[in-house]
Design an enzyme around this catalytic site. Structure first.
Site, PDB file in Angstrom:
ATOM      1  N   LYS A 204       0.815  -1.209   0.000  1.00  0.00           N
ATOM      2  CA  LYS A 204       0.000   0.000   0.000  1.00  0.00           C
ATOM      3  C   LYS A 204       0.851   1.263   0.000  1.00  0.00           C
ATOM      4  CE  LYS A 204      -4.355  -1.924   1.514  1.00  0.00           C
ATOM      5  NZ  LYS A 204      -5.453  -1.947   2.490  1.00  0.00           N
ATOM      6  N   ARG A 243      -3.306 -10.349   4.340  1.00  0.00           N
ATOM      7  CA  ARG A 243      -3.709 -10.374   2.929  1.00  0.00           C
ATOM      8  C   ARG A 243      -2.567  -9.776   2.122  1.00  0.00           C
ATOM      9  NH1 ARG A 243      -6.202  -7.070  -0.896  1.00  0.00           N
ATOM     10  NH2 ARG A 243      -7.779  -8.075  -2.210  1.00  0.00           N
TER      11      ARG A 243
END
Length: 267
Positions: A204, A243
């Protein structure tokens, strides 16, 4: 949890696995690299992403879920929409990962309750196009905890078995980079809720910003070591799962933490 984005516009690997056959092969590869669960999604939820027509999402997701599930892979479906979740479950998905926590589609929670499948409830305030306009918190840890628990209660009140619910603090969703770091520093507050915790930090933007140089943020596909560090910290905090886009290093890190826990317990 290994990620398969069947999308042309994912922030991480947009278009690489857009073909259903390529997406399924990627899922098999993730399992070979250590993923316990393959998360298949057909709609990007990166900041600013446009919504996808339901028929298009179904076309992208269901064939991939079916092919993986038919081969014995444990599959979760990453969707906010009940119709997609229902058809994915019929195709063999064993878990629904809804970034809206059941708030985007009123039909989602009743569907999950009927299907009796595990359900990921993520902290969520708004859709992708608006979510970064909703980053005001009095205290980001306390506010996210409160809002997430309120949604947990709402989902349970609507008939979902609380034992089937996984919580996710929603890193990057209506959060600034600094707020993401604050949440990560207090993961123990979330694991203390006595529900499985999913941490989704892989590649991210706040990792790219941390690793930036004079050229700019670290490119997306060069954030794996930082992702592995987050996976290690998540495992140490007692998270249920992480994840990730490339599970090999994270799976190794989780095994190291598990072995240390075993040694400390004297087993």
């Amino acid at each position: 949890m290994g990620v398969v984005n069947v999308t042309p516009d994912s922030f991480s690997d947009g278009g690489r696995w857009f073909d259903p056959g390529a997406a399924a092969e990627r899922g098999f590869e993730l399992v070979r690299h250590g993923a316990d669960l393959v998360d298949v999604g057909g709609e990007s939820t990166r900041p600013g992403a446009l919504p996808v027509d339901r028929e298009e999402e179904l076309r992208r997701v269901v064939p991939v879920v079916r092919r993986l599930a038919d081969a014995g892979v444990l599959v979760s479906v990453d969707t906010m929409w009940a119709e997609t979740a229902e058809q994915a479950i019929e195709a063999g998905a064993v878990l629904v990962n809804d970034v809206s926590g059941g708030r985007a589609d009123p039909a989602m929670v009743p569907l999950v309750a009927r299907a009796e499948v595990p359900f990921v409830v993520m902290h969520w305030r708004a859709h992708s196009q608006q979510m970064q306009q909703h980053t005001e918190y009095r205290d980001v840890v306390e506010d996210v905890l409160t809002e997430l628990w309120e949604q947990f209660d709402a989902v349970c009140d609507a008939g979902v078995d609380p034992e089937r619910i996984v919580l996710d603090p929603g890193l990057g969703f209506s959060k600034t980079g600094d707020q993401n770091w604050t949440l990560l520093a207090h993961l123990d507050r979330f694991t203390s809720l006595d529900r499985p915790l999913l941490v989704a930090a892989s590649r991210k933007g706040f990792l790219g910003a941390l690793l930036a140089d004079e050229v700019g943020p670290r490119p997306v596909d060069e954030r794996e070591d930082a992702t592995t560090a987050i996976s290690t910290l998540s495992a140490l905090a007692g998270a249920w799962g992480v994840r990730v886009h490339d599970p090999r290093r994270s799976a190794d890190a989780v095994r190291v933490v598990a072995r240390l826990r075993q040694e400390r317990s004297g087993e």
